[in-house]
Design an enzyme around this catalytic site. Structure first.
Site, PDB file in Angstrom:
ATOM      1  N   THR A 176       0.742  -1.255  -0.043  1.00  0.00           N
ATOM      2  CA  THR A 176      -0.185  -0.047   0.201  1.00  0.00           C
ATOM      3  C   THR A 176       1.084   1.161  -0.133  1.00  0.00           C
ATOM      4  OG1 THR A 176      -1.609  -1.220   1.264  1.00  0.00           O
ATOM      5  CG2 THR A 176      -2.166   1.218   1.296  1.00  0.00           C
ATOM      6  N   CYS A 202      30.302   2.825  12.489  1.00  0.00           N
ATOM      7  CA  CYS A 202      30.219   1.592  13.397  1.00  0.00           C
ATOM      8  C   CYS A 202      29.803   0.450  12.673  1.00  0.00           C
ATOM      9  CB  CYS A 202      29.431   2.024  14.643  1.00  0.00           C
ATOM     10  SG  CYS A 202      29.629   1.032  16.048  1.00  0.00           S
TER      11      CYS A 202
END
Ligand code: PLP
Length: 398
Positions: A241, A334
């Site tokens: 949707t 990271c």
């Protein structure tokens, strides 16, 4: 009061991470959360209202890309666009050419198709300036090369890649060409026909639109398998949707971005960026990432500069600047709990220490002279403080 102190305005120089929604974008989206909440696939009036809004946004995106409306596919953003290009086109036995400086949305998708997926992958390295030489792409071609995926503007350095020349090489070789234009959209004009690409990905939140929505140009006739199946949305190219408020927000953001491309906004931002950059590199032990052998910057988007500060841990400088009210990003990311130096800077030939000592400053298009003044005031002080406690700077380490 300096920015950042006691809730005073902060200087946000991390626009390549994300940007704030413009007020007119929020206003455009507002009705689609509440009164115009219909599902764009429903045939009743509420559905039609949503469908009309999605179609209007599609027209704007087609204008931004310089393509036909039927070639615009809405999705959840840059990561999905990049993944779709690789997973949707490549099959075992194919060959992919990409670069070692792509966003991880391309690099990790490349690793997946290359690993268990039976696709041969070539990662082309940039020159030390951060530029990908088109001839290096040509040299990597194989008879089975099906896709070339190269970004337009690098997210860390802002360096613009010669995509038109690469598009010609792709056309000569009969390969499909995907461009990750996430960091370029809204900052420079895009013309998919002139570039000659088959696929191009953008993301709303990098251009003052909402997070979690984006769009892709898919050239008519490109045999792209959908990543998501389960409905006939987006002409069967992306099931699910439609995120109507998000798509409306992306449309409004793209409309405003097109105005900014013509009203001198980016010349003003480039001048601010240049003043910032020049000011920062006058400090000793600093330099620019994204410069040619003559020391001059190569062609970049207007808002980005990437600078190394020797004898400084980039993450420590990010925190020191944050405490002074300035938001920037470091030259490391990271990964699985460990801080790794930027793959982009390493590919450009920086050693790990210098890559870790690099910061990205990426200005919003609303940046001001006062913002630059503030950063130029607080950065040297923060760098000196960190150098004073650096064992390397003090000569106590090799
Ligand atoms: N490609 C580039 C060059 C990016 O900079 C980013 C986001 O940082 C992405 C792709 C991913 O976009 P998104 O955040 O919309 O998934």
């Amino acid at each position: 009061m300096p920015p950042g102190a006691s809730g005073a305005a902060r200087v946000y120089m991390d626009a390549n991470a994300t940007t704030p929604l413009l007020p007119q974008v929020v206003e455009a989206m507002r009705p689609f959360w509440t009164e115009s909440f219909g599902n764009a696939s429903s045939i009743h009036l509420d559905g039609q209202r949503a469908r009309t809004a999605v179609d209007q946004a599609r027209e704007i995106l087609a204008e931004l890309f310089h393509c036909h409306e039927a070639e615009v596919v809405f999705n959840s953003g840059g990561t999905e666009g990049d993944n779709t290009a690789l997973f949707g086109l490549l099959r075992p036995g194919d060959h992919l050419i990409t670069t070692s400086i792509e966003h991880s949305a391309v690099l990790q998708a490349a690793r997946r198709v290359g690993g268990g997926g039976g696709v041969g992958v070539t990662y082309v390295d940039p020159e030390p300036s951060g530029l990908i030489h088109p001839e290096a792409i040509r040299a990597a071609l194989r008879p089975e090369t099906r896709l070339i995926s190269v970004m337009l503007a690098n997210n860390e350095t802002g360096v613009l890649q010669p995509v038109e020349a690469i598009g010609k090489i792709a056309a000569e070789a009969g390969a499909f060409f995907h461009i990750d234009a996430v960091q370029a959209a809204g900052k420079i004009p895009l013309d998919v026909r002139r570039i000659g690409c088959h696929l191009l990905s953008i993301s709303a939140h990098k251009m003052h639109g909402p997070k979690g929505v984006g769009a892709m140009f898919v050239r008519r006739g490109t045999p792209l398998e959908p990543l998501l199946v389960g409905g006939s949305h987006e002409r069967r190219r992306r099931a699910g949707t439609e995120n109507v408020p998000g798509i409306v927000g992306l449309g409004k953001a793209a409309e405003v971005a097109m105005t900014s491309l013509e009203d001198g906004t980016w010349d003003r931002v480039a001048a601010l960026r240049n003043r910032l950059e020049t000011g920062l590199v006058t400090m000793s032990g600093t330099g620019l990432n994204g410069a040619g052998s003559d020391g001059k910057p190569v062609t970049r988007v207007a808002n980005t500069t990437n600078i190394w500060f020797d004898h400084v841990e980039g993450e420590a400088l990010v925190i020191a600047l944050d405490l002074k009210g300035v938001a920037v990003s470091g030259g490391s990311a990271c990964h699985s709990g460990a801080t790794e130096p930027s793959h982009v800077l390493l590919a450009m030939g920086l050693d790990k220490t210098r890559a870790r000592a690099s910061l990205r400053f990426s200005l919003l298009k609303t940046a001001s002279e006062a913002d630059v003044d503030h950063v130029l005031r607080v950065t040297p002080e923060a760098v000196e403080k960190l150098r004073a406690v650096s064992p390397v700077a003090a000569g106590t380490l090799g």
